[in-house]
Motif scaffolding. Structure first.
Motif, PDB file in Angstrom:
ATOM      1  N   THR A 121       0.839  -1.192   0.000  1.00  0.00           N
ATOM      2  CA  THR A 121       0.000   0.000   0.000  1.00  0.00           C
ATOM      3  C   THR A 121       0.878   1.248   0.000  1.00  0.00           C
ATOM      4  OG1 THR A 121      -1.708  -1.160   1.272  1.00  0.00           O
ATOM      5  CG2 THR A 121      -1.821   1.249   1.218  1.00  0.00           C
ATOM      6  N   PRO A 122       0.638   2.203  -0.895  1.00  0.00           N
ATOM      7  CA  PRO A 122       1.453   3.424  -0.919  1.00  0.00           C
ATOM      8  C   PRO A 122       1.406   4.161   0.419  1.00  0.00           C
ATOM      9  CG  PRO A 122       0.131   3.264  -2.912  1.00  0.00           C
ATOM     10  CD  PRO A 122      -0.352   2.178  -1.998  1.00  0.00           C
ATOM     11  N   ASP A 134      -4.150  12.957  -1.440  1.00  0.00           N
ATOM     12  CA  ASP A 134      -3.403  11.719  -1.648  1.00  0.00           C
ATOM     13  C   ASP A 134      -3.999  10.828  -2.730  1.00  0.00           C
ATOM     14  OD1 ASP A 134      -1.369  12.103   0.215  1.00  0.00           O
ATOM     15  OD2 ASP A 134      -2.556  11.296   1.872  1.00  0.00           O
ATOM     16  N   VAL A 135      -5.198  11.144  -3.183  1.00  0.00           N
ATOM     17  CA  VAL A 135      -5.899  10.283  -4.143  1.00  0.00           C
ATOM     18  C   VAL A 135      -5.083  10.029  -5.417  1.00  0.00           C
ATOM     19  CG1 VAL A 135      -7.920  10.096  -5.646  1.00  0.00           C
ATOM     20  CG2 VAL A 135      -8.193  10.836  -3.269  1.00  0.00           C
ATOM     21  N   PRO A 136      -4.439  11.050  -6.005  1.00  0.00           N
ATOM     22  CA  PRO A 136      -3.656  10.788  -7.231  1.00  0.00           C
ATOM     23  C   PRO A 136      -2.527   9.784  -7.032  1.00  0.00           C
ATOM     24  CG  PRO A 136      -4.069  13.135  -6.983  1.00  0.00           C
ATOM     25  CD  PRO A 136      -4.499  12.495  -5.704  1.00  0.00           C
ATOM     26  N   ARG A 137      -2.058   9.643  -5.801  1.00  0.00           N
ATOM     27  CA  ARG A 137      -0.967   8.696  -5.530  1.00  0.00           C
ATOM     28  C   ARG A 137      -1.484   7.343  -5.036  1.00  0.00           C
ATOM     29  NH1 ARG A 137       3.195  11.189  -1.620  1.00  0.00           N
ATOM     30  NH2 ARG A 137       1.373  12.147  -0.629  1.00  0.00           N
ATOM     31  N   LYS A 138      -2.815   7.178  -5.090  1.00  0.00           N
ATOM     32  CA  LYS A 138      -3.465   5.917  -4.700  1.00  0.00           C
ATOM     33  C   LYS A 138      -3.238   5.555  -3.232  1.00  0.00           C
ATOM     34  CE  LYS A 138      -3.231   4.098  -9.427  1.00  0.00           C
ATOM     35  NZ  LYS A 138      -4.570   4.604  -9.735  1.00  0.00           N
ATOM     36  N   PRO A 149      -4.635   5.273   0.426  1.00  0.00           N
ATOM     37  CA  PRO A 149      -5.999   5.089   0.925  1.00  0.00           C
ATOM     38  C   PRO A 149      -6.551   6.341   1.620  1.00  0.00           C
ATOM     39  CG  PRO A 149      -4.645   3.188   1.469  1.00  0.00           C
ATOM     40  CD  PRO A 149      -3.713   4.232   0.928  1.00  0.00           C
ATOM     41  N   LYS A 150      -7.845   6.583   1.394  1.00  0.00           N
ATOM     42  CA  LYS A 150      -8.516   7.683   2.081  1.00  0.00           C
ATOM     43  C   LYS A 150      -8.766   7.311   3.539  1.00  0.00           C
ATOM     44  CE  LYS A 150     -11.143   9.401  -1.918  1.00  0.00           C
ATOM     45  NZ  LYS A 150     -12.505   9.668  -2.421  1.00  0.00           N
TER      46      LYS A 150
END
Length: 245
Positions: free
Chosen positions: A32-33, A119-123, A125-126
């Protein structure tokens, strides 16, 4: 727990560490990033208790300022959290309260009660961020609310006008939400330059933290304070040694 004799071998230093955390939660699955920025609550507690055992006092940036200015001396470290994650209130605040530590949490005004949309563009998690009610609970527990802009941009990439808006407009929003003055600022992604620092100072903040890895020396400039990032696998002893160096 260390005995008094060993504890007395470590003397207060003019080099003061400021620790940087993000999320206090069980880490996401391998691969996970940004997984390294999630510190398990049990590991966080171990880190804090090691520091307490050696006589260190964890302080918010506001509480740390007299030490940074040379008005006080002692075995202290700064304790900061970026972004305002709800898991910090849930998992870190009880530990801090038990140890008598205070901390600063830097909030993104455009996502109060929202999530880490940047952070969404870098995948990545929210995760939920604190609501206004939770921010007030954080402050009521003796901690500090700091500012982390409106939208978490790379400030040095913005125009002068856009950067100024990000820095100044978030301040009152966070003050109203938290019910407390906001004096501490944090540069998203650590991005800053001379112009950005001037904008922060002109917005009537009294300090600003970066992601530069170092200790603060008494009398250092207050608008580019370095910090030491604590990561998922760091044991309590490693965090302690980082404070001693």
């Amino acid at each position: 727990m260390m005995d008094k004799k060993n504890n007395e071998l470590i003397k207060p230093s003019s080099a003061i560490p400021i620790l940087l955390y993000h999320k206090i939660e069980p880490p996401a699955p391998t691969g996970t990033p940004s997984r390294s920025l999630s510190v398990h609550p049990k590991r966080f507690e171990s880190q804090m208790r090691w520091l307490k055992a050696f006589g260190y006092q964890g302080l918010s940036i506001c509480d740390l300022m007299p030490y940074l200015e040379g008005k006080k001396a002692g075995r202290v470290f700064g304790l900061t959290f970026d972004d305002g994650y709800r898991n910090v209130l849930q998992n870190a605040a009880p530990i801090l309260g038990d140890l008598g530590f205070t901390a600063t949490n830097y909030f993104v005004s455009g996502q109060i009660g929202g999530c880490n949309q940047w952070d969404v563009p870098r995948k990545i998690p929210k995760l939920p961020l604190m609501t206004e009610l939770e921010m007030r609970e954080w402050v009521d527990n003796g901690h500090e609310a700091g500012a982390h802009t409106i939208s978490h941009p790379v400030l040095a990439d913005l125009s002068h006008e856009a950067a100024q808006q990000e820095i100044t407009d978030c301040k009152k929003v966070i003050e109203d939400a938290a019910g407390a003055p906001v004096k501490a600022f944090c540069y998203p992604h650590g991005s800053h330059n001379t112009n950005i620092r001037t904008l922060v100072e002109n917005a009537e903040y009294t300090s600003a933290t970066t992601t530069k890895k170092s200790h603060v020396r008494t009398g250092d400039e207050r608008f580019s304070l370095p910090r030491i990032t604590v990561r998922r696998t760091d044991p309590g002893l490693k965090v302690l040694f980082r404070c001693l160096i």
